[in-house]
Design a protein around this motif. Structure first.
Motif, PDB file in Angstrom:
ATOM      1  N   THR A  72       0.828  -1.201   0.000  1.00  0.00           N
ATOM      2  CA  THR A  72       0.000   0.000   0.000  1.00  0.00           C
ATOM      3  C   THR A  72       0.865   1.254   0.000  1.00  0.00           C
ATOM      4  OG1 THR A  72      -1.695  -1.180   1.230  1.00  0.00           O
ATOM      5  CG2 THR A  72      -1.842   1.217   1.218  1.00  0.00           C
ATOM      6  N   VAL A  74       0.673   5.318   0.279  1.00  0.00           N
ATOM      7  CA  VAL A  74      -0.244   6.362   0.757  1.00  0.00           C
ATOM      8  C   VAL A  74       0.401   7.731   0.627  1.00  0.00           C
ATOM      9  CG1 VAL A  74      -1.471   4.825   2.329  1.00  0.00           C
ATOM     10  CG2 VAL A  74       0.533   6.062   3.142  1.00  0.00           C
ATOM     11  N   ASP A  76       1.211  11.394   2.400  1.00  0.00           N
ATOM     12  CA  ASP A  76       1.297  12.041   3.709  1.00  0.00           C
ATOM     13  C   ASP A  76       0.643  13.420   3.643  1.00  0.00           C
ATOM     14  OD1 ASP A  76       3.146  13.848   2.646  1.00  0.00           O
ATOM     15  OD2 ASP A  76       4.824  13.157   3.870  1.00  0.00           O
ATOM     16  N   LYS A  82       4.359   7.666   0.926  1.00  0.00           N
ATOM     17  CA  LYS A  82       4.714   6.850   2.089  1.00  0.00           C
ATOM     18  C   LYS A  82       4.323   5.417   1.778  1.00  0.00           C
ATOM     19  CE  LYS A  82       5.557   9.671   5.761  1.00  0.00           C
ATOM     20  NZ  LYS A  82       6.226   9.429   6.987  1.00  0.00           N
ATOM     21  N   ASP A  84       3.125   1.888   3.389  1.00  0.00           N
ATOM     22  CA  ASP A  84       2.487   1.395   4.606  1.00  0.00           C
ATOM     23  C   ASP A  84       2.875  -0.055   4.850  1.00  0.00           C
ATOM     24  OD1 ASP A  84       0.655   1.671   6.809  1.00  0.00           O
ATOM     25  OD2 ASP A  84      -0.663   0.328   5.682  1.00  0.00           O
ATOM     26  N   CYS A  85       3.333  -0.355   6.061  1.00  0.00           N
ATOM     27  CA  CYS A  85       3.732  -1.719   6.425  1.00  0.00           C
ATOM     28  C   CYS A  85       2.879  -2.187   7.605  1.00  0.00           C
ATOM     29  CB  CYS A  85       5.212  -1.748   6.791  1.00  0.00           C
ATOM     30  SG  CYS A  85       5.791  -3.415   7.172  1.00  0.00           S
ATOM     31  N   LYS A  90       3.904   0.638  10.705  1.00  0.00           N
ATOM     32  CA  LYS A  90       4.737   1.804  10.434  1.00  0.00           C
ATOM     33  C   LYS A  90       4.628   2.209   8.975  1.00  0.00           C
ATOM     34  CE  LYS A  90       9.446   3.348  11.352  1.00  0.00           C
ATOM     35  NZ  LYS A  90      10.750   2.996  11.860  1.00  0.00           N
ATOM     36  N   GLN A  91       4.876   3.490   8.711  1.00  0.00           N
ATOM     37  CA  GLN A  91       4.945   3.989   7.349  1.00  0.00           C
ATOM     38  C   GLN A  91       6.351   4.529   7.097  1.00  0.00           C
ATOM     39  OE1 GLN A  91       1.819   6.864   6.872  1.00  0.00           O
ATOM     40  NE2 GLN A  91       0.292   5.283   6.539  1.00  0.00           N
TER      41      GLN A  91
END
Length: 92
Positions: A72, A74, A76, A82, A84-85, A90-91
């Motif tokens: 994913t 995303v 910011d 960014k 996404d994990c 965390k990003q």
């Protein structure tokens, strides 16, 4: 350099190249290279590859590329990219 000649250093698996792949497991372990690439089928949302195209980019510049990856991507608050994990919450 060995004996005045350049030598390619092999990785832990004895290979001369290491894939640019990083993955995080559900137990929060970080995997790098071939081992990360191998488990990508069972853990696609936490396996990151082809990330270099996103570095320094605004989300509006890479919107189409984000559809080509299994993880994913995303935006910011400044419009930057960014990753996404979910495995570690965390990003990057």
């Amino acid at each position: 350099m060995e004996g005045g000649k350049p030598v390619i250093v092999t990785n832990e698996e004895g290979q001369r190249t290491t894939p640019s792949v990083v993955a995080y497991t559900k137990s929060r372990d970080r995997l790098v290279g071939q081992i990360a690439k191998r488990q990508a089928v069972v853990n696609p949302e936490n396996t990151f590859f082809s990330m270099k195209r996103f570095i320094g980019s605004k989300m509006s510049e890479v919107d189409e590329e984000t559809k080509q990856v299994s993880y994913t991507v995303v935006r910011d608050e400044n419009g930057n990219v960014k990753l996404d994990c979910p495995a570690i919450g965390k990003q990057f």
